[in-house]
Write an enzyme that holds these catalytic residues in place. Structure first.
Site, PDB file in Angstrom:
ATOM      1  CG  MET A 155      -4.602  -5.571   6.625  1.00 14.51           C
ATOM      2  SD  MET A 155      -6.233  -4.667   6.587  1.00 14.51           S
ATOM      3  CE  MET A 155      -6.314  -3.706   8.179  1.00 14.51           C
ATOM      4  CB  SER A 156      -0.711  -7.529   2.236  1.00 13.22           C
ATOM      5  OG  SER A 156       0.466  -7.167   3.199  1.00 13.22           O
ATOM      6  CG  ASN A 189      -0.515   2.264  11.487  1.00 15.59           C
ATOM      7  OD1 ASN A 189       0.003   2.044  10.091  1.00 15.59           O
ATOM      8  ND2 ASN A 189      -1.161   2.010  12.177  1.00 15.59           N
ATOM      9  CG  HIS A 235      -1.801  -1.845  -3.729  1.00 17.78           C
ATOM     10  ND1 HIS A 235      -0.916  -2.675  -3.804  1.00 17.78           N
ATOM     11  CD2 HIS A 235      -2.894  -1.495  -2.638  1.00 17.78           C
ATOM     12  CE1 HIS A 235      -1.203  -3.057  -2.104  1.00 17.78           C
ATOM     13  NE2 HIS A 235      -2.094  -1.580  -1.074  1.00 17.78           N
ATOM     14  CB  SER A 261      -1.255  -0.083   1.207  1.00 17.49           C
ATOM     15  OG  SER A 261      -1.865  -1.139   0.759  1.00 17.49           O
ATOM     16  CG  HIS A 266      -6.236   2.224   2.824  1.00 11.66           C
ATOM     17  ND1 HIS A 266      -5.408   1.722   2.664  1.00 11.66           N
ATOM     18  CD2 HIS A 266      -7.249   2.885   1.245  1.00 11.66           C
ATOM     19  CE1 HIS A 266      -5.358   1.642   1.937  1.00 11.66           C
ATOM     20  NE2 HIS A 266      -6.366   2.063   0.991  1.00 11.66           N
ATOM     21  CB  ALA A 290       1.739  -0.329   4.451  1.00 12.79           C
ATOM     22  CG  HIS A 350      -4.910  -7.020  -0.228  1.00 12.66           C
ATOM     23  ND1 HIS A 350      -4.733  -5.891  -0.913  1.00 12.66           N
ATOM     24  CD2 HIS A 350      -4.253  -6.490   0.937  1.00 12.66           C
ATOM     25  CE1 HIS A 350      -3.684  -4.798  -0.681  1.00 12.66           C
ATOM     26  NE2 HIS A 350      -3.298  -5.538   0.344  1.00 12.66           N
ATOM     27  CE1 TYR A 402      -8.674  -5.076   1.762  1.00  8.31           C
ATOM     28  CE2 TYR A 402      -7.142  -5.801   3.063  1.00  8.31           C
ATOM     29  CZ  TYR A 402      -7.361  -4.981   1.726  1.00  8.31           C
ATOM     30  OH  TYR A 402      -6.491  -3.639   1.623  1.00  8.31           O
ATOM     31  CD  GLU A 403      -7.860  -6.596  -2.637  1.00  6.94           C
ATOM     32  OE1 GLU A 403      -8.677  -6.230  -4.444  1.00  6.94           O
ATOM     33  OE2 GLU A 403      -7.129  -6.413  -2.318  1.00  6.94           O
TER      34      GLU A 403
END
Ligand code: HPA
Length: 264
Positions: A201-202, A225, A54, A24, A237, A106, A76, A78-79
């Protein structure tokens, strides 16, 4: 036409040495490569959905004297709910001759000595999602040994490149949380107790797939973060994308130095 044929026809037959997946806010690094770009939309088996920040295109070409395949974006879990969404691109990478995969992402940090803008080299991971991209894979190769998933010699080469560039590169454990919602502070406390240093998340499903395919793997997190509950800053995001450039410039220097050294 087969994906590999399409790539070879457009980018040439010379074998690729290394694949680079950009996380990201890091997709612009595709611009650094002198080569041919193909939109994922033109490549069967490549993920078609997209997340902002992306750049869903594959660029095959030269970077610091090494022939690379750069993936400007990833799918990802989650997609679509498919942990194997990156299998097509990674199989294509293997088919192009690559033996090494460098993943970037990230991530949110748990450590005060790893604030936003720092880079973390993954030493290991925690699969907090419980998902595995090899579920349903029929071959015996599915029983992948994950003991040394993050290749030690590769990590040492990256550490040398970082030192040569004066870039701090701490090692740490990355926890994969499915997303797309961010974690709760309680989940972050739990993950910290379990030994994680950062969360994202990846990456983890790609590492599993890459080891399955026999690729050497290394992965670097750009800390964007402090994880949930560890700072007053609101997590979003938008914030991730805004903070990624802080580490991206260092990441590009590090990667260039690493590639230049491996080209020798
Ligand atoms: N959590 C999960 N994924 C992330 C984070 C985070 O705090 N920051 C960037 N990606």
């Amino acid at each position: 036409m087969q994906t590999l044929d399409i790539i070879r026809r457009r980018c040439g037959n010379a074998p690729v040495t290394l694949g680079l997946v950009l996380g990201s806010g890091l997709g612009h690094l595709t611009d650094a490569v002198a080569g041919v770009a193909i939109d994922y939309a033109d490549l069967p088996g490549f993920p078609q959905a997209g997340v902002s920040g992306h750049r869903p295109r594959l660029v095959v070409g030269e970077l610091e004297g090494v022939r690379v395949a750069v993936f400007g974006g990833r799918a990802h879990y989650y997609e679509t709910g498919d942990p194997a969404a990156m299998r097509g691109p990674l199989e294509a990478l293997r088919g192009l001759g690559a033996d090494t995969l460098l993943l970037t992402n990230a991530a949110g940090s748990f450590r005060t000595d790893l604030p936003p803008g720092e880079l973390m080299l993954l030493a290991d991971h925690l699969n907090f999602s419980g998902r595995n991209p090899l579920i349903g894979e029929p071959s015996e190769a599915r029983f992948v040994n994950m003991t040394e998933a993050y290749d030690r010699p590769l990590r040492a080469e990256l550490a040398r490149a970082a030192a040569a560039e004066g870039i701090r590169l701490e090692e740490g454990v990355y926890a994969w949380y499915s997303g797309p919602s961010f974690e709760t502070p309680a989940e972050i406390r739990a993950l910290r107790t379990l030994g994680a240093d950062a969360v994202g998340m990846s990456t983890v499903p790609e590492v599993i797939l890459a080891r399955f395919l026999g690729l050497r793997v290394a992965a670097i997190s750009v800390i964007t973060n402090m994880a949930a509950g560890l700072s007053d800053e609101a997590i979003s995001h938008e914030h991730t994308k805004a903070m990624a450039p802080l580490g991206a410039a260092k990441l590009e220097r590090l990667l260039r130095r690493f590639l230049a050294a491996s080209a020798r």
